[in-house]
Design a protein around this motif. Structure first.
Motif, PDB file in Angstrom:
ATOM      1  N   PRO A 199       0.831  -1.205   0.000  1.00  0.00           N
ATOM      2  CA  PRO A 199       0.000   0.000   0.000  1.00  0.00           C
ATOM      3  C   PRO A 199       0.870   1.261   0.000  1.00  0.00           C
ATOM      4  CG  PRO A 199      -0.102  -1.085   2.151  1.00  0.00           C
ATOM      5  CD  PRO A 199       0.718  -1.961   1.244  1.00  0.00           C
ATOM      6  N   THR A 200       0.402   2.277  -0.678  1.00  0.00           N
ATOM      7  CA  THR A 200       1.094   3.560  -0.702  1.00  0.00           C
ATOM      8  C   THR A 200       0.699   4.374   0.519  1.00  0.00           C
ATOM      9  OG1 THR A 200      -0.665   4.715  -1.890  1.00  0.00           O
ATOM     10  CG2 THR A 200       1.001   3.564  -3.243  1.00  0.00           C
ATOM     11  N   ALA A 201       1.397   5.478   0.724  1.00  0.00           N
ATOM     12  CA  ALA A 201       1.067   6.380   1.828  1.00  0.00           C
ATOM     13  C   ALA A 201      -0.369   6.891   1.680  1.00  0.00           C
ATOM     14  CB  ALA A 201       2.056   7.543   1.870  1.00  0.00           C
ATOM     15  N   ILE A 202      -0.775   7.178   0.462  1.00  0.00           N
ATOM     16  CA  ILE A 202      -2.147   7.650   0.210  1.00  0.00           C
ATOM     17  C   ILE A 202      -3.146   6.554   0.571  1.00  0.00           C
ATOM     18  CG2 ILE A 202      -3.770   8.391  -1.583  1.00  0.00           C
ATOM     19  CD1 ILE A 202      -1.749  10.565  -0.925  1.00  0.00           C
ATOM     20  N   ASP A 203      -2.844   5.310   0.169  1.00  0.00           N
ATOM     21  CA  ASP A 203      -3.733   4.184   0.506  1.00  0.00           C
ATOM     22  C   ASP A 203      -3.857   4.030   2.019  1.00  0.00           C
ATOM     23  OD1 ASP A 203      -3.994   3.560  -2.204  1.00  0.00           O
ATOM     24  OD2 ASP A 203      -2.398   2.042  -2.146  1.00  0.00           O
ATOM     25  N   ARG A 204      -2.715   4.079   2.716  1.00  0.00           N
ATOM     26  CA  ARG A 204      -2.738   3.933   4.184  1.00  0.00           C
ATOM     27  C   ARG A 204      -3.554   5.061   4.824  1.00  0.00           C
ATOM     28  NH1 ARG A 204       2.996   2.741   3.774  1.00  0.00           N
ATOM     29  NH2 ARG A 204       3.320   0.525   4.114  1.00  0.00           N
ATOM     30  N   GLY A 205      -3.315   6.285   4.348  1.00  0.00           N
ATOM     31  CA  GLY A 205      -4.039   7.436   4.896  1.00  0.00           C
ATOM     32  C   GLY A 205      -5.530   7.349   4.651  1.00  0.00           C
ATOM     33  N   THR A 206      -5.913   6.944   3.460  1.00  0.00           N
ATOM     34  CA  THR A 206      -7.331   6.814   3.121  1.00  0.00           C
ATOM     35  C   THR A 206      -7.995   5.743   3.982  1.00  0.00           C
ATOM     36  OG1 THR A 206      -6.869   7.533   0.858  1.00  0.00           O
ATOM     37  CG2 THR A 206      -8.954   6.397   1.232  1.00  0.00           C
ATOM     38  N   GLU A 207      -7.333   4.604   4.146  1.00  0.00           N
ATOM     39  CA  GLU A 207      -7.864   3.520   4.973  1.00  0.00           C
ATOM     40  C   GLU A 207      -7.983   3.953   6.440  1.00  0.00           C
ATOM     41  OE1 GLU A 207      -9.358  -0.132   6.224  1.00  0.00           O
ATOM     42  OE2 GLU A 207      -9.218   0.736   4.213  1.00  0.00           O
ATOM     43  N   TRP A 208      -6.974   4.663   6.938  1.00  0.00           N
ATOM     44  CA  TRP A 208      -6.956   5.166   8.321  1.00  0.00           C
ATOM     45  C   TRP A 208      -8.168   6.059   8.571  1.00  0.00           C
ATOM     46  CZ3 TRP A 208      -4.384   9.979  10.372  1.00  0.00           C
ATOM     47  CH2 TRP A 208      -4.021   9.875  11.717  1.00  0.00           C
ATOM     48  N   LEU A 209      -8.446   6.952   7.623  1.00  0.00           N
ATOM     49  CA  LEU A 209      -9.600   7.847   7.745  1.00  0.00           C
ATOM     50  C   LEU A 209     -10.908   7.066   7.694  1.00  0.00           C
ATOM     51  CD1 LEU A 209      -8.412  10.719   5.388  1.00  0.00           C
ATOM     52  CD2 LEU A 209      -8.517  10.779   7.886  1.00  0.00           C
ATOM     53  N   SER A 210     -10.992   6.128   6.770  1.00  0.00           N
ATOM     54  CA  SER A 210     -12.217   5.337   6.611  1.00  0.00           C
ATOM     55  C   SER A 210     -12.523   4.528   7.863  1.00  0.00           C
ATOM     56  CB  SER A 210     -12.092   4.393   5.414  1.00  0.00           C
ATOM     57  OG  SER A 210     -11.976   5.141   4.225  1.00  0.00           O
ATOM     58  N   GLN A 211     -11.501   3.938   8.473  1.00  0.00           N
ATOM     59  CA  GLN A 211     -11.711   3.150   9.690  1.00  0.00           C
ATOM     60  C   GLN A 211     -12.259   4.008  10.820  1.00  0.00           C
ATOM     61  OE1 GLN A 211      -7.913   1.309  10.442  1.00  0.00           O
ATOM     62  NE2 GLN A 211      -8.319  -0.378   9.025  1.00  0.00           N
ATOM     63  N   ALA A 212     -11.946   5.291  10.810  1.00  0.00           N
ATOM     64  CA  ALA A 212     -12.433   6.200  11.854  1.00  0.00           C
ATOM     65  C   ALA A 212     -13.757   6.855  11.467  1.00  0.00           C
ATOM     66  CB  ALA A 212     -11.395   7.277  12.150  1.00  0.00           C
ATOM     67  N   GLY A 213     -14.253   6.542  10.273  1.00  0.00           N
ATOM     68  CA  GLY A 213     -15.517   7.121   9.825  1.00  0.00           C
ATOM     69  C   GLY A 213     -15.397   8.550   9.339  1.00  0.00           C
ATOM     70  N   LEU A 214     -14.178   8.969   8.981  1.00  0.00           N
ATOM     71  CA  LEU A 214     -13.980  10.327   8.470  1.00  0.00           C
ATOM     72  C   LEU A 214     -13.978  10.315   6.941  1.00  0.00           C
ATOM     73  CD1 LEU A 214     -11.168  11.716  10.804  1.00  0.00           C
ATOM     74  CD2 LEU A 214     -13.587  12.317  10.806  1.00  0.00           C
ATOM     75  N   ARG A 215     -14.641  11.284   6.364  1.00  0.00           N
ATOM     76  CA  ARG A 215     -14.684  11.412   4.907  1.00  0.00           C
ATOM     77  C   ARG A 215     -13.274  11.745   4.403  1.00  0.00           C
ATOM     78  NH1 ARG A 215     -16.216  15.845   1.814  1.00  0.00           N
ATOM     79  NH2 ARG A 215     -16.780  16.927   3.724  1.00  0.00           N
ATOM     80  N   PRO A 216     -12.785  11.012   3.413  1.00  0.00           N
ATOM     81  CA  PRO A 216     -11.420  11.240   2.925  1.00  0.00           C
ATOM     82  C   PRO A 216     -11.334  12.408   1.930  1.00  0.00           C
ATOM     83  CG  PRO A 216     -12.363   9.340   1.823  1.00  0.00           C
ATOM     84  CD  PRO A 216     -13.388   9.816   2.816  1.00  0.00           C
ATOM     85  N   THR A 217     -11.378  13.642   2.450  1.00  0.00           N
ATOM     86  CA  THR A 217     -11.206  14.808   1.577  1.00  0.00           C
ATOM     87  C   THR A 217      -9.750  14.882   1.123  1.00  0.00           C
ATOM     88  OG1 THR A 217     -10.634  16.282   3.405  1.00  0.00           O
ATOM     89  CG2 THR A 217     -12.992  16.073   2.854  1.00  0.00           C
ATOM     90  N   ARG A 218      -9.493  15.669   0.114  1.00  0.00           N
ATOM     91  CA  ARG A 218      -8.128  15.810  -0.407  1.00  0.00           C
ATOM     92  C   ARG A 218      -7.159  16.244   0.689  1.00  0.00           C
ATOM     93  NH1 ARG A 218      -4.984  19.822  -1.683  1.00  0.00           N
ATOM     94  NH2 ARG A 218      -6.585  21.417  -1.494  1.00  0.00           N
ATOM     95  N   GLN A 219      -7.563  17.243   1.489  1.00  0.00           N
ATOM     96  CA  GLN A 219      -6.687  17.739   2.542  1.00  0.00           C
ATOM     97  C   GLN A 219      -6.459  16.691   3.625  1.00  0.00           C
ATOM     98  OE1 GLN A 219      -9.467  19.487   1.542  1.00  0.00           O
ATOM     99  NE2 GLN A 219      -8.910  21.619   1.170  1.00  0.00           N
ATOM    100  N   ARG A 220      -7.520  16.016   4.041  1.00  0.00           N
ATOM    101  CA  ARG A 220      -7.379  14.994   5.077  1.00  0.00           C
ATOM    102  C   ARG A 220      -6.469  13.862   4.616  1.00  0.00           C
ATOM    103  NH1 ARG A 220     -13.608  14.374   7.228  1.00  0.00           N
ATOM    104  NH2 ARG A 220     -13.616  16.243   8.551  1.00  0.00           N
ATOM    105  N   VAL A 221      -6.640  13.424   3.381  1.00  0.00           N
ATOM    106  CA  VAL A 221      -5.811  12.337   2.856  1.00  0.00           C
ATOM    107  C   VAL A 221      -4.346  12.776   2.794  1.00  0.00           C
ATOM    108  CG1 VAL A 221      -5.323  10.910   0.822  1.00  0.00           C
ATOM    109  CG2 VAL A 221      -7.683  11.187   1.624  1.00  0.00           C
ATOM    110  N   ALA A 222      -4.097  14.000   2.363  1.00  0.00           N
ATOM    111  CA  ALA A 222      -2.716  14.504   2.289  1.00  0.00           C
ATOM    112  C   ALA A 222      -2.075  14.518   3.671  1.00  0.00           C
ATOM    113  CB  ALA A 222      -2.701  15.904   1.670  1.00  0.00           C
ATOM    114  N   LEU A 223      -2.801  14.993   4.663  1.00  0.00           N
ATOM    115  CA  LEU A 223      -2.255  15.056   6.019  1.00  0.00           C
ATOM    116  C   LEU A 223      -2.136  13.662   6.633  1.00  0.00           C
ATOM    117  CD1 LEU A 223      -4.136  18.239   7.267  1.00  0.00           C
ATOM    118  CD2 LEU A 223      -1.756  18.053   6.541  1.00  0.00           C
ATOM    119  N   ALA A 224      -3.124  12.804   6.396  1.00  0.00           N
ATOM    120  CA  ALA A 224      -3.070  11.431   6.914  1.00  0.00           C
ATOM    121  C   ALA A 224      -1.890  10.681   6.308  1.00  0.00           C
ATOM    122  CB  ALA A 224      -4.380  10.701   6.611  1.00  0.00           C
ATOM    123  N   ALA A 225      -1.648  10.877   5.028  1.00  0.00           N
ATOM    124  CA  ALA A 225      -0.518  10.200   4.370  1.00  0.00           C
ATOM    125  C   ALA A 225       0.805  10.631   4.998  1.00  0.00           C
ATOM    126  CB  ALA A 225      -0.526  10.498   2.867  1.00  0.00           C
TER     127      ALA A 225
END
Length: 140
Positions: free
Chosen positions: A3-29
């Motif tokens: 998995p890429t950093a973006i994939d990990r960040g997107t999954e991390w947000l999804s598991q917490a029930g947060l919508r994966p906006t562009r900014q959130r995904v960038a920061l999560a990654a």
């Protein structure tokens, strides 16, 4: 496939029930994309996201970190009344604060022993215990 950093960040947000906006995904990654725990300030995360060429305001970084805290993805560690650090390791553990560098790192939890806590005042209960050990380099 790794998995890429973006994939990990997107999954991390999804598991917490947060919508994966562009900014959130960038920061999560940036926060968990390499699979390692991090201690950041809003300012240091803002600088990291700017280095990557992402367009995110400092206010958005603060608001996103607050949302991540509320979702249980990061914990806020108050070092003093003026500085907050955000830790991706949300399990209870002590920290070292390196005063000379204004840097927060994990301290070995297995070495910490708290024998007794004071009783909470009537009508209150202890929610958590934060341990921050302040360090400075010895002068030679």
């Amino acid at each position: 496939m790794t998995p890429t950093a973006i994939d990990r960040g997107t999954e991390w947000l999804s598991q917490a029930g947060l919508r994966p906006t562009r900014q959130r995904v960038a920061l999560a990654a940036l926060l968990i994309g390499d699979g390692q725990h991090r201690h950041v300030t809003a300012e240091s995360l803002f600088a990291d996201v700017e280095k990557q060429g992402q367009k995110v305001s400092l206010a958005t970084v603060y608001n996103t970190l607050r949302a991540f805290c509320d979702a249980g993805l990061v914990q806020e560690v108050m070092v003093d009344g003026t500085k907050s650090y955000f830790d991706t390791n949300v399990h209870d553990h002590p920290h070292f604060f390196w005063e000379d560098e204004a840097k927060l790192t994990d301290a070995p939890a297995y070495q910490l022993e708290i024998a007794k806590l004071p009783d909470a005042p009537e009508g209150a209960e202890i929610a958590s215990v934060d341990v921050i050990i302040r360090l400075r380099r010895r002068s030679s």
